[in-house]
Write a protein that holds these residues in place. Sequence first.
Motif, mmCIF file in Angstrom:
data_model
loop_
_atom_site.group_PDB
_atom_site.id
_atom_site.type_symbol
_atom_site.label_atom_id
_atom_site.label_comp_id
_atom_site.label_asym_id
_atom_site.label_seq_id
_atom_site.Cartn_x
_atom_site.Cartn_y
_atom_site.Cartn_z
ATOM 1 N N ALA A 157 73.616 36.658 59.646
ATOM 2 C CA ALA A 157 74.185 37.344 58.486
ATOM 3 C C ALA A 157 75.586 37.868 58.791
ATOM 4 N N VAL A 158 75.757 38.465 59.965
ATOM 5 C CA VAL A 158 77.081 38.954 60.362
ATOM 6 C C VAL A 158 78.068 37.799 60.452
ATOM 7 N N ALA A 159 77.627 36.690 61.045
ATOM 8 C CA ALA A 159 78.498 35.512 61.163
ATOM 9 C C ALA A 159 78.921 35.008 59.788
ATOM 10 N N ASP A 160 77.991 34.980 58.843
ATOM 11 C CA ASP A 160 78.312 34.518 57.487
ATOM 12 C C ASP A 160 79.393 35.385 56.852
ATOM 13 N N VAL A 203 79.480 43.611 55.835
ATOM 14 C CA VAL A 203 78.346 43.558 56.760
ATOM 15 C C VAL A 203 77.418 44.747 56.519
ATOM 16 N N ALA A 204 77.982 45.920 56.323
ATOM 17 C CA ALA A 204 77.161 47.111 56.091
ATOM 18 C C ALA A 204 76.348 46.991 54.808
ATOM 19 N N THR A 216 69.683 46.857 57.842
ATOM 20 C CA THR A 216 71.133 46.890 57.692
ATOM 21 C C THR A 216 71.756 47.278 59.030
ATOM 22 N N VAL A 217 72.956 46.795 59.260
ATOM 23 C CA VAL A 217 73.674 47.127 60.491
ATOM 24 C C VAL A 217 75.121 47.444 60.153
ATOM 25 N N THR A 218 75.794 48.074 61.084
ATOM 26 C CA THR A 218 77.234 48.331 60.940
ATOM 27 C C THR A 218 77.962 47.690 62.105
ATOM 28 N N LEU A 219 79.271 47.618 61.964
ATOM 29 C CA LEU A 219 80.114 47.037 63.006
ATOM 30 C C LEU A 219 81.122 48.061 63.489
#
Length: 277
Positions: A157-160, A203-204, A216-219
């Motif tokens: 998902a992050v890569a997308d 991303v969030a 959910t994740v953050t960067l």
Amino acid sequence: MRGRLALWLRAQWEAGVFQTRADISMFVLNTVLVTITLATAGYLMATAILANFGLLPNPFAAALGFDTPTTVLVAASVSALIAWLLGMAVHEMALSRAELERLSRLDSLSGLLNRRAFIADMAEKKVNGFFVLFDVDRFKLVNDTHGQAVGDAVIVAVADELERVFAAPHLVGRVGGEEFAVFIENDDRGDCSLLVEEARRSVAARRVAGAKGPVTVTLSAGIADRAQGRSFEAIFEAADRALYLAKSLGRDRTIHEDEGEGLLEPSRRVAAGGRRR
């Protein structure tokens, strides 16, 4: 003879002669023309020798009028078939090699450039820009809580999102377990900040399905300037320090290399132990 043929075919392959069906058709045509020339010359020479010794089963004129075209036609047909089959086989091999080379440059999970390919492609870009190092915050907790399958889905998902935000001519790669690298081909710092923040927000906002509910994740991100003459090692180290500072300040933020250690209080510099998580 076989060795010379193999060397010639290899040279044709490496020169890209068999990249398309049109290339194969041209190869077949050239092969047929050469075969016709050799077959005609060989037949005429053999016929003349046999006629000289009176060994021809037919009159010399008849041999030239009927047998020569027949010989040439058979030789051309056989050579065309063999050349086409050979060209198709080499074409398939060329496609397979190209696909293997493409896959060797990609990260198997995310589909992004792997570390080696990212560094190589960035080195080819002779322009100024920004190098950004992204890290998924508390990724180990995601794996421990939801399992590796969900962790893998988070990486995808992050890569997308990164690939969507940083479309060409920018570069995106996965350079570690939960670490991603981006080269922004733009020397405007304001534009760089807008893109990085768009990526972090997207991303969030992304939801990844998990057995225990949406994940959910953050960067966190560290940015370093890429200027001509600055080595990749120096750029990576500067971005890595900025990323570490972003982690130490609470994660879910972006730090540029020139913001420096002044953002971190002395007591927190000592307390901010351990590597990024």
